[in-house]
Design a protein around this motif. Structure first.
Motif, PDB file in Angstrom:
ATOM      1  N   GLY A  55      -6.129  10.141  -8.078  1.00 21.44           N
ATOM      2  CA  GLY A  55      -4.939   9.995  -8.691  1.00 21.44           C
ATOM      3  C   GLY A  55      -3.895   8.873  -8.268  1.00 21.44           C
ATOM      4  O   GLY A  55      -4.469   8.242  -7.312  1.00 21.44           O
ATOM      5  N   ILE A  56      -2.997   8.501  -9.055  1.00 21.56           N
ATOM      6  CA  ILE A  56      -2.186   7.320  -8.903  1.00 21.56           C
ATOM      7  C   ILE A  56      -1.755   7.361  -7.512  1.00 21.56           C
ATOM      8  O   ILE A  56      -1.638   6.193  -6.802  1.00 21.56           O
ATOM      9  CB  ILE A  56      -1.180   7.429  -9.729  1.00 21.56           C
ATOM     10  CG1 ILE A  56      -1.585   7.021 -11.108  1.00 21.56           C
ATOM     11  CG2 ILE A  56      -0.142   6.071  -9.346  1.00 21.56           C
ATOM     12  CD1 ILE A  56      -0.630   7.510 -12.347  1.00 21.56           C
ATOM     13  N   GLY A  57      -0.983   8.340  -6.867  1.00 18.81           N
ATOM     14  CA  GLY A  57      -0.481   8.631  -5.510  1.00 18.81           C
ATOM     15  C   GLY A  57      -1.619   8.119  -4.403  1.00 18.81           C
ATOM     16  O   GLY A  57      -1.225   7.677  -3.681  1.00 18.81           O
ATOM     17  N   TYR A  58      -2.689   8.627  -4.505  1.00 19.90           N
ATOM     18  CA  TYR A  58      -3.738   8.189  -3.640  1.00 19.90           C
ATOM     19  C   TYR A  58      -3.928   6.666  -3.671  1.00 19.90           C
ATOM     20  O   TYR A  58      -4.095   6.023  -2.388  1.00 19.90           O
ATOM     21  CB  TYR A  58      -5.092   8.854  -4.112  1.00 19.90           C
ATOM     22  CG  TYR A  58      -6.097   8.471  -3.093  1.00 19.90           C
ATOM     23  CD1 TYR A  58      -6.623   8.898  -2.123  1.00 19.90           C
ATOM     24  CD2 TYR A  58      -7.208   7.143  -3.724  1.00 19.90           C
ATOM     25  CE1 TYR A  58      -7.555   8.504  -1.499  1.00 19.90           C
ATOM     26  CE2 TYR A  58      -8.084   6.554  -2.943  1.00 19.90           C
ATOM     27  CZ  TYR A  58      -8.493   7.402  -1.741  1.00 19.90           C
ATOM     28  OH  TYR A  58      -9.428   7.043  -0.943  1.00 19.90           O
ATOM     29  N   TYR A  59      -4.143   5.952  -4.780  1.00 17.19           N
ATOM     30  CA  TYR A  59      -4.078   4.512  -4.665  1.00 17.19           C
ATOM     31  C   TYR A  59      -2.887   3.699  -4.194  1.00 17.19           C
ATOM     32  O   TYR A  59      -3.036   2.753  -3.471  1.00 17.19           O
ATOM     33  CB  TYR A  59      -4.531   4.084  -6.194  1.00 17.19           C
ATOM     34  CG  TYR A  59      -5.947   4.496  -6.625  1.00 17.19           C
ATOM     35  CD1 TYR A  59      -7.301   3.962  -5.736  1.00 17.19           C
ATOM     36  CD2 TYR A  59      -6.228   5.432  -7.511  1.00 17.19           C
ATOM     37  CE1 TYR A  59      -8.314   4.359  -6.258  1.00 17.19           C
ATOM     38  CE2 TYR A  59      -7.234   5.933  -7.808  1.00 17.19           C
ATOM     39  CZ  TYR A  59      -8.436   5.291  -7.131  1.00 17.19           C
ATOM     40  OH  TYR A  59      -9.852   5.722  -7.503  1.00 17.19           O
ATOM     41  N   VAL A  60      -1.885   4.210  -4.411  1.00 13.84           N
ATOM     42  CA  VAL A  60      -0.498   3.845  -3.860  1.00 13.84           C
ATOM     43  C   VAL A  60      -0.591   3.944  -2.578  1.00 13.84           C
ATOM     44  O   VAL A  60      -0.059   2.782  -1.592  1.00 13.84           O
ATOM     45  CB  VAL A  60       0.575   4.247  -4.675  1.00 13.84           C
ATOM     46  CG1 VAL A  60       1.816   3.811  -3.983  1.00 13.84           C
ATOM     47  CG2 VAL A  60       0.667   3.792  -6.263  1.00 13.84           C
ATOM     48  N   PHE A  61      -0.664   4.901  -1.948  1.00  4.93           N
ATOM     49  CA  PHE A  61      -0.599   5.535  -0.578  1.00  4.93           C
ATOM     50  C   PHE A  61      -1.560   5.082   0.151  1.00  4.93           C
ATOM     51  O   PHE A  61      -1.434   4.226   1.046  1.00  4.93           O
ATOM     52  CB  PHE A  61      -0.146   6.959  -0.366  1.00  4.93           C
ATOM     53  CG  PHE A  61      -0.071   7.429   0.961  1.00  4.93           C
ATOM     54  CD1 PHE A  61       1.234   6.880   1.627  1.00  4.93           C
ATOM     55  CD2 PHE A  61      -0.642   8.074   1.854  1.00  4.93           C
ATOM     56  CE1 PHE A  61       1.443   7.529   2.977  1.00  4.93           C
ATOM     57  CE2 PHE A  61      -0.592   8.450   2.889  1.00  4.93           C
ATOM     58  CZ  PHE A  61       0.422   8.070   3.572  1.00  4.93           C
ATOM     59  N   PHE A  62      -2.981   5.348  -0.068  1.00  6.00           N
ATOM     60  CA  PHE A  62      -3.981   5.169   0.824  1.00  6.00           C
ATOM     61  C   PHE A  62      -4.515   3.578   0.726  1.00  6.00           C
ATOM     62  O   PHE A  62      -5.194   3.118   1.380  1.00  6.00           O
ATOM     63  CB  PHE A  62      -5.144   5.834   0.548  1.00  6.00           C
ATOM     64  CG  PHE A  62      -4.730   7.432   1.210  1.00  6.00           C
ATOM     65  CD1 PHE A  62      -4.545   7.549   2.508  1.00  6.00           C
ATOM     66  CD2 PHE A  62      -4.475   8.481   0.346  1.00  6.00           C
ATOM     67  CE1 PHE A  62      -4.417   8.869   3.066  1.00  6.00           C
ATOM     68  CE2 PHE A  62      -4.084   9.578   0.914  1.00  6.00           C
ATOM     69  CZ  PHE A  62      -4.127   9.856   2.403  1.00  6.00           C
ATOM     70  N   GLU A  63      -4.506   3.204  -0.585  1.00  7.09           N
ATOM     71  CA  GLU A  63      -5.382   1.724  -1.043  1.00  7.09           C
ATOM     72  C   GLU A  63      -4.147   0.978  -0.878  1.00  7.09           C
ATOM     73  O   GLU A  63      -4.439  -0.345  -1.169  1.00  7.09           O
ATOM     74  CB  GLU A  63      -5.900   1.928  -2.283  1.00  7.09           C
ATOM     75  CG  GLU A  63      -6.941   3.117  -2.362  1.00  7.09           C
ATOM     76  CD  GLU A  63      -8.260   2.715  -1.362  1.00  7.09           C
ATOM     77  OE1 GLU A  63      -8.317   1.556  -1.037  1.00  7.09           O
ATOM     78  OE2 GLU A  63      -8.920   3.635  -0.841  1.00  7.09           O
ATOM     79  N   GLN A  64      -2.757   1.064  -0.885  1.00  8.84           N
ATOM     80  CA  GLN A  64      -1.981   0.135  -0.865  1.00  8.84           C
ATOM     81  C   GLN A  64      -1.525  -0.680  -2.182  1.00  8.84           C
ATOM     82  O   GLN A  64      -1.466  -1.935  -2.168  1.00  8.84           O
ATOM     83  CB  GLN A  64      -1.828  -0.639   0.321  1.00  8.84           C
ATOM     84  CG  GLN A  64      -1.853  -0.046   1.692  1.00  8.84           C
ATOM     85  CD  GLN A  64      -0.532   0.646   2.077  1.00  8.84           C
ATOM     86  OE1 GLN A  64       0.437  -0.020   1.779  1.00  8.84           O
ATOM     87  NE2 GLN A  64      -0.635   1.964   2.098  1.00  8.84           N
ATOM     88  N   MET A  65      -2.045  -0.116  -3.294  1.00  8.65           N
ATOM     89  CA  MET A  65      -1.785  -0.457  -4.452  1.00  8.65           C
ATOM     90  C   MET A  65      -0.784  -0.646  -5.086  1.00  8.65           C
ATOM     91  O   MET A  65       0.161   0.307  -4.653  1.00  8.65           O
ATOM     92  CB  MET A  65      -2.996  -0.404  -5.607  1.00  8.65           C
ATOM     93  CG  MET A  65      -4.305  -0.305  -5.304  1.00  8.65           C
ATOM     94  SD  MET A  65      -5.178   0.693  -6.708  1.00  8.65           S
ATOM     95  CE  MET A  65      -6.627  -0.091  -5.982  1.00  8.65           C
TER      96      MET A  65
END
Length: 87
Positions: A55-65
């Motif tokens: 999900g979008i939240g995963y990439y924002v939070f964990f991947e710092q995108m």
């Protein structure tokens, strides 16, 4: 369509980006860190799976995108899934 969780994730990502661009301004950095923490707390309390893998939240939070980078990544992955399924 943007949902409440999408809006909050976008605001979380915006705050994180402002922190990354602070360039030594400690007060500015601390201010946006507090904002980011507030969004993080609201997301954790109100949306159980906001940072679920894929999900979008995963990439924002964990991947710092950034939000837009995360959105692009999710769209690419979903398009790839559709190609694999033959749609």
């Amino acid at each position: 369509m943007i949902t409440n969780v999408d809006y909050l994730i976008q605001k979380y990502a915006d705050a994180a980006e402002k922190i990354n661009n602070a360039k030594g301004d400690r007060d500015y950095r601390n201010y946006w860190n507090g904002i980011k923490d507030a969004y993080h707390n609201v997301l954790n309390e109100g949306f159980k799976d906001w940072a679920a893998p894929g999900g979008i939240g995963y990439y924002v939070f964990f991947e710092q995108m950034t939000y837009n980078e995360a959105l692009d990544q999710v769209v690419k992955e979903r398009q790839l899934e559709q190609v694999k399924r033959g749609y």
